[in-house]
Design a protein around this motif. Structure first.
Motif, PDB file in Angstrom:
ATOM      1  N   GLU A   1      61.170  54.470  67.922  1.00  0.00           N
ATOM      2  CA  GLU A   1      60.108  53.989  67.047  1.00  0.00           C
ATOM      3  C   GLU A   1      60.383  54.273  65.574  1.00  0.00           C
ATOM      4  OE1 GLU A   1      56.113  54.719  68.233  1.00  0.00           O
ATOM      5  OE2 GLU A   1      56.583  54.665  70.380  1.00  0.00           O
ATOM      6  N   ASP A   2      61.375  55.097  65.280  1.00  0.00           N
ATOM      7  CA  ASP A   2      61.731  55.376  63.889  1.00  0.00           C
ATOM      8  C   ASP A   2      62.939  54.567  63.421  1.00  0.00           C
ATOM      9  OD1 ASP A   2      59.757  57.233  63.127  1.00  0.00           O
ATOM     10  OD2 ASP A   2      60.750  58.795  64.285  1.00  0.00           O
ATOM     11  N   ALA A   3      63.477  53.727  64.269  1.00  0.00           N
ATOM     12  CA  ALA A   3      64.647  52.937  63.881  1.00  0.00           C
ATOM     13  C   ALA A   3      64.293  51.987  62.743  1.00  0.00           C
ATOM     14  CB  ALA A   3      65.167  52.149  65.085  1.00  0.00           C
ATOM     15  N   GLY A   4      65.043  52.075  61.659  1.00  0.00           N
ATOM     16  CA  GLY A   4      64.792  51.216  60.514  1.00  0.00           C
ATOM     17  C   GLY A   4      63.644  51.659  59.644  1.00  0.00           C
ATOM     18  N   ARG A   5      63.308  52.944  59.711  1.00  0.00           N
ATOM     19  CA  ARG A   5      62.197  53.435  58.905  1.00  0.00           C
ATOM     20  C   ARG A   5      62.438  53.219  57.410  1.00  0.00           C
ATOM     21  NH1 ARG A   5      57.339  54.337  60.470  1.00  0.00           N
ATOM     22  NH2 ARG A   5      58.049  55.589  62.236  1.00  0.00           N
ATOM     23  N   TRP A   6      63.678  53.266  57.020  1.00  0.00           N
ATOM     24  CA  TRP A   6      64.005  53.170  55.597  1.00  0.00           C
ATOM     25  C   TRP A   6      63.774  51.785  55.004  1.00  0.00           C
ATOM     26  CZ3 TRP A   6      68.195  50.079  53.908  1.00  0.00           C
ATOM     27  CH2 TRP A   6      68.952  49.523  54.939  1.00  0.00           C
ATOM     28  N   VAL A   7      63.678  50.774  55.872  1.00  0.00           N
ATOM     29  CA  VAL A   7      63.427  49.419  55.365  1.00  0.00           C
ATOM     30  C   VAL A   7      62.065  48.888  55.787  1.00  0.00           C
ATOM     31  CG1 VAL A   7      65.841  48.763  55.250  1.00  0.00           C
ATOM     32  CG2 VAL A   7      64.578  48.373  57.362  1.00  0.00           C
ATOM     33  N   THR A   8      61.230  49.725  56.392  1.00  0.00           N
ATOM     34  CA  THR A   8      59.936  49.266  56.878  1.00  0.00           C
ATOM     35  C   THR A   8      59.130  48.650  55.739  1.00  0.00           C
ATOM     36  OG1 THR A   8      59.878  50.941  58.611  1.00  0.00           O
ATOM     37  CG2 THR A   8      57.782  49.936  57.996  1.00  0.00           C
ATOM     38  N   SER A   9      58.734  47.388  55.921  1.00  0.00           N
ATOM     39  CA  SER A   9      58.008  46.689  54.866  1.00  0.00           C
ATOM     40  C   SER A   9      56.610  46.285  55.301  1.00  0.00           C
ATOM     41  CB  SER A   9      58.785  45.431  54.455  1.00  0.00           C
ATOM     42  OG  SER A   9      58.983  44.588  55.581  1.00  0.00           O
ATOM     43  N   ILE A  10      56.285  46.505  56.579  1.00  0.00           N
ATOM     44  CA  ILE A  10      54.976  46.139  57.113  1.00  0.00           C
ATOM     45  C   ILE A  10      54.308  47.387  57.669  1.00  0.00           C
ATOM     46  CG2 ILE A  10      53.762  44.732  58.828  1.00  0.00           C
ATOM     47  CD1 ILE A  10      56.021  42.740  58.703  1.00  0.00           C
ATOM     48  N   ASP A  11      53.044  47.522  57.429  1.00  0.00           N
ATOM     49  CA  ASP A  11      52.295  48.669  57.947  1.00  0.00           C
ATOM     50  C   ASP A  11      51.830  48.344  59.360  1.00  0.00           C
ATOM     51  OD1 ASP A  11      50.930  51.017  58.215  1.00  0.00           O
ATOM     52  OD2 ASP A  11      49.180  50.388  57.035  1.00  0.00           O
ATOM     53  N   TYR A  12      52.689  48.634  60.333  1.00  0.00           N
ATOM     54  CA  TYR A  12      52.361  48.333  61.723  1.00  0.00           C
ATOM     55  C   TYR A  12      51.221  49.236  62.207  1.00  0.00           C
ATOM     56  CZ  TYR A  12      56.776  45.806  61.676  1.00  0.00           C
ATOM     57  OH  TYR A  12      57.784  44.939  61.367  1.00  0.00           O
ATOM     58  N   PRO A  13      50.269  48.690  62.935  1.00  0.00           N
ATOM     59  CA  PRO A  13      49.106  49.488  63.370  1.00  0.00           C
ATOM     60  C   PRO A  13      49.480  50.725  64.179  1.00  0.00           C
ATOM     61  CG  PRO A  13      48.697  47.148  63.718  1.00  0.00           C
ATOM     62  CD  PRO A  13      50.138  47.277  63.325  1.00  0.00           C
ATOM     63  N   ASP A  14      50.536  50.633  65.003  1.00  0.00           N
ATOM     64  CA  ASP A  14      50.910  51.779  65.829  1.00  0.00           C
ATOM     65  C   ASP A  14      51.942  52.668  65.148  1.00  0.00           C
ATOM     66  OD1 ASP A  14      52.994  50.038  65.949  1.00  0.00           O
ATOM     67  OD2 ASP A  14      53.114  49.935  68.128  1.00  0.00           O
TER      68      ASP A  14
END
Length: 217
Positions: free
Chosen positions: A50-63
């Motif tokens: 669930e932390d894969a790609g945390r550095w590029v996360t651009s959307i605030d996913y609800p979960d």
């Protein structure tokens, strides 16, 4: 001095280009990663971190998961695809069941198959557009069987490429055909006409049938 400067610039450019290379575990830096990693579930990939790609996360996913996570935590083994429940039949967006009558059931379709669509001006207009897309080239703009494919062309005074046998919708043999008949023939084909069930959705086939009936008036 000019030579030294040119040499420095050349070496710097070479070093920069070399650093852009990717290989092994280092696949380089992605530009616009959202174009590579779908937000939707992917049927053939499983990223359960669930932390894969945390550095590029651009959307605030609800979960709270990161950008690259694409596993469905509500399915067994986090599968993204599941087999349908036993003994179920898929329906389309209108809730219609798949059309199961075989090609040899034209007589039954003609007498028992009823259109689920109303004969509104909007439906007929949509049928006209679809007819001009899929049928006009053989059946002609008025359904007289004189479309460009059926008529062919004249080359040096000789008729070439004509597709003989396309019927006139107003002929005695066809003037009383039902919308169910037309739908079935579009689906499975008949005579020279090939099946169009894979190209035209059931809803669009019914719309064409509506329009064809207006051509017979």
């Amino acid at each position: 001095m000019r030579f030294v400067t040119s040499l420095f610039v050349g070496l710097s450019a070479a070093a920069l280009l070399t650093s852009c290379g990717a290989g092994g575990e280092d696949q380089g830096t992605e530009y616009a990663p959202n174009m590579y990693h779908s937000v939707a579930y992917e049927p053939y990939s499983q990223i359960v971190d669930e932390d894969a790609g945390r550095w590029v996360t651009s959307i605030d996913y609800p979960d709270g998961h990161a950008e690259y996570f694409n596993s469905n935590k509500f399915n067994p083994n986090r599968m993204n695809m599941r087999e349908p429940a036993p003994n179920t039949v898929s329906r389309n967006k209108n809730g219609w069941l798949p059309y199961r009558l075989g090609k040899d059931s034209l007589a039954y379709a003609s007498t028992h198959l009823k259109s689920p669509l109303d004969s509104t001006a909007e439906i007929v207009a949509a049928g006209k557009v679809l007819y001009e897309t899929y049928c006009d080239h053989c059946h002609g703009p008025k359904g007289a069987g004189d479309g460009k494919v059926a008529a062919g062309v004249k080359i040096d005074g000789t008729q070439k490429g004509n597709y003989n046998g396309v019927p006139d919708y107003k002929s005695g043999a066809l003037k009383d055909i039902t919308e169910g008949h037309i739908f079935h023939v579009i689906t499975h084909g008949k005579g020279l006409m090939w099946a169009h069930g894979s190209q035209i959705s059931p809803e669009d086939r019914w719309k064409i049938a509506k329009y064809v009936k207006t051509l017979q008036k």
